[in-house]
Design a protein around this motif. Structure first.
Motif, PDB file in Angstrom:
ATOM      1  N   ASN A  29       6.526   0.799   9.598  1.00 66.22           N
ATOM      2  CA  ASN A  29       5.771   1.600   8.039  1.00 66.22           C
ATOM      3  C   ASN A  29       5.750   2.631   8.730  1.00 66.22           C
ATOM      4  OD1 ASN A  29       3.708   2.695   5.929  1.00 66.22           O
ATOM      5  ND2 ASN A  29       2.715   3.581   8.094  1.00 66.22           N
ATOM      6  N   ASP A  33       8.415   6.103   7.663  1.00 63.30           N
ATOM      7  CA  ASP A  33       8.009   7.558   8.030  1.00 63.30           C
ATOM      8  C   ASP A  33       8.471   8.502   8.557  1.00 63.30           C
ATOM      9  OD1 ASP A  33       5.478   7.373   6.584  1.00 63.30           O
ATOM     10  OD2 ASP A  33       4.322   6.662   8.240  1.00 63.30           O
ATOM     11  N   TYR A  68       9.519   4.883  -1.808  1.00 64.45           N
ATOM     12  CA  TYR A  68       7.762   4.226  -2.628  1.00 64.45           C
ATOM     13  C   TYR A  68       7.813   2.593  -2.504  1.00 64.45           C
ATOM     14  CZ  TYR A  68       6.875   9.062  -3.636  1.00 64.45           C
ATOM     15  OH  TYR A  68       6.848  10.365  -4.014  1.00 64.45           O
ATOM     16  N   LYS A  71       7.728   1.086   0.875  1.00 62.14           N
ATOM     17  CA  LYS A  71       6.740   1.555   1.507  1.00 62.14           C
ATOM     18  C   LYS A  71       5.420   0.611   0.857  1.00 62.14           C
ATOM     19  CE  LYS A  71       5.007   4.924   3.290  1.00 62.14           C
ATOM     20  NZ  LYS A  71       4.812   4.868   4.879  1.00 62.14           N
ATOM     21  N   THR A 102      -2.363   2.719   1.206  1.00 62.68           N
ATOM     22  CA  THR A 102      -1.449   3.331   1.196  1.00 62.68           C
ATOM     23  C   THR A 102      -0.381   2.375   0.472  1.00 62.68           C
ATOM     24  OG1 THR A 102      -0.976   3.551   3.626  1.00 62.68           O
ATOM     25  CG2 THR A 102       0.558   3.764   2.197  1.00 62.68           C
ATOM     26  N   CYS A 103      -0.754   1.431   0.031  1.00 66.82           N
ATOM     27  CA  CYS A 103      -0.442   0.263  -1.124  1.00 66.82           C
ATOM     28  C   CYS A 103      -0.050   1.002  -2.339  1.00 66.82           C
ATOM     29  CB  CYS A 103      -0.223  -0.287  -1.504  1.00 66.82           C
ATOM     30  SG  CYS A 103       0.909  -1.649  -1.816  1.00 66.82           S
ATOM     31  N   GLN A 105      -1.691   4.615  -2.825  1.00 61.22           N
ATOM     32  CA  GLN A 105      -0.901   5.275  -3.171  1.00 61.22           C
ATOM     33  C   GLN A 105       0.109   5.620  -3.215  1.00 61.22           C
ATOM     34  OE1 GLN A 105      -0.900   7.073   0.662  1.00 61.22           O
ATOM     35  NE2 GLN A 105      -1.440   9.725  -0.773  1.00 61.22           N
ATOM     36  N   MET A 106       0.844   4.891  -2.860  1.00 65.36           N
ATOM     37  CA  MET A 106       2.292   5.050  -3.231  1.00 65.36           C
ATOM     38  C   MET A 106       2.832   4.459  -4.397  1.00 65.36           C
ATOM     39  SD  MET A 106       3.681   5.930  -0.528  1.00 65.36           S
ATOM     40  CE  MET A 106       2.540   7.048  -0.129  1.00 65.36           C
ATOM     41  N   LYS A 109       2.146   6.803  -6.295  1.00 64.80           N
ATOM     42  CA  LYS A 109       3.501   8.198  -6.122  1.00 64.80           C
ATOM     43  C   LYS A 109       4.731   8.170  -7.057  1.00 64.80           C
ATOM     44  CE  LYS A 109       1.886  10.450  -2.211  1.00 64.80           C
ATOM     45  NZ  LYS A 109       1.887  11.532  -2.381  1.00 64.80           N
ATOM     46  N   SER A 139       5.333  -1.045  -9.181  1.00 66.65           N
ATOM     47  CA  SER A 139       4.089   0.335  -8.981  1.00 66.65           C
ATOM     48  C   SER A 139       3.050  -0.775  -9.745  1.00 66.65           C
ATOM     49  CB  SER A 139       4.320   1.215  -9.626  1.00 66.65           C
ATOM     50  OG  SER A 139       4.556   1.166 -10.321  1.00 66.65           O
TER      51      SER A 139
END
Length: 216
Positions: A29, A33, A68, A71, A102-103, A105-106, A109, A139
């Motif tokens: 990660n 980033d 994405y 991630k 985070t998963c 959220q990605m 996104k 996703s």
């Protein structure tokens, strides 16, 4: 992305102590980033506009989707660990919870990169359709796991997830008019939602109460 797959999804990984997997996730990660922090401004993809005359729009879309998806590969192990944890498995720590969030959220996104109104011609301007199909399904899978394993119906989080999933299925339906693979993906999603998604429609506003339907 290849390093993430080889490190986290290779045969035998499940036999390793979870703490070792968490360390690998944290390192991967950080690498992702750092890559994003060094990306030139002209290739930023946070607010992608495929209708613009930006000569780099296709490159930005490709970079965004690849970032994405990387991630998601890195963080999805934490989401699964928390969502489907067996009694004999050690619970994840703070890092695991953070990466699970985070998963999700990605995944959101990733779907945010798509226009709100499905438009098949948009796909041809920014990416091969089979890549977009993979990104949508990747996703959507994450959001379905989060919705069905860790989310209470009627909460603001449930409403947010349902909106994103509806957007994904609308895109799949649009793509399914021209592509058999997209149609199969759409039907799979609608079958899952028809069997498990009804309870998450409670508490939605009138503008968001479109019922799950797989009628043509």
């Amino acid at each position: 992305m290849r390093e993430a797959i080889q490190t986290l999804y290779a045969p035998g990984v499940t036999k390793r102590p979870w703490i070792e997997i968490e360390i690998a996730i944290s390192n991967l990660n950080t690498i992702a980033d750092k890559w994003l922090s060094r990306l030139p401004a002209e290739f930023h993809f946070a607010e992608l506009d495929a209708t613009a005359t930006d000569p780099f729009v296709r490159q930005c879309a490709d970079l965004g989707f690849r970032f994405y998806t990387t991630k998601l590969f890195i963080s999805q192990a934490c989401l699964r660990h928390i969502g489907y944890q067996a009694p004999s498995v050690s619970p994840g720590g703070a890092l695991c919870s953070t990466m699970a969030a985070t998963c999700v959220q990605m995944a959101c996104k990733m779907l945010d990169m798509l226009p709100n109104e499905p438009d098949a011609t948009w796909i041809y301007r920014v990416s091969p359709w089979w890549c977009v199909l993979h990104y949508i399904m990747q996703s959507t899978t994450v959001l379905l796991i989060e919705l069905f394993s860790r989310t209470q119906p009627g909460t603001s989080e449930a409403i947010h997830l349902v909106e994103k999933i509806q957007k994904a299925t609308q895109w799949l339906r649009e793509m399914s008019t021209k592509d058999p693979s997209s149609r199969r993906a759409w039907l799979v999603c609608m079958d899952i939602l028809s069997r498990h998604g009804e309870r998450f429609l409670l508490g939605l506003t009138a503008g968001s109460t479109t019922r799950w339907s797989h009628t043509s």
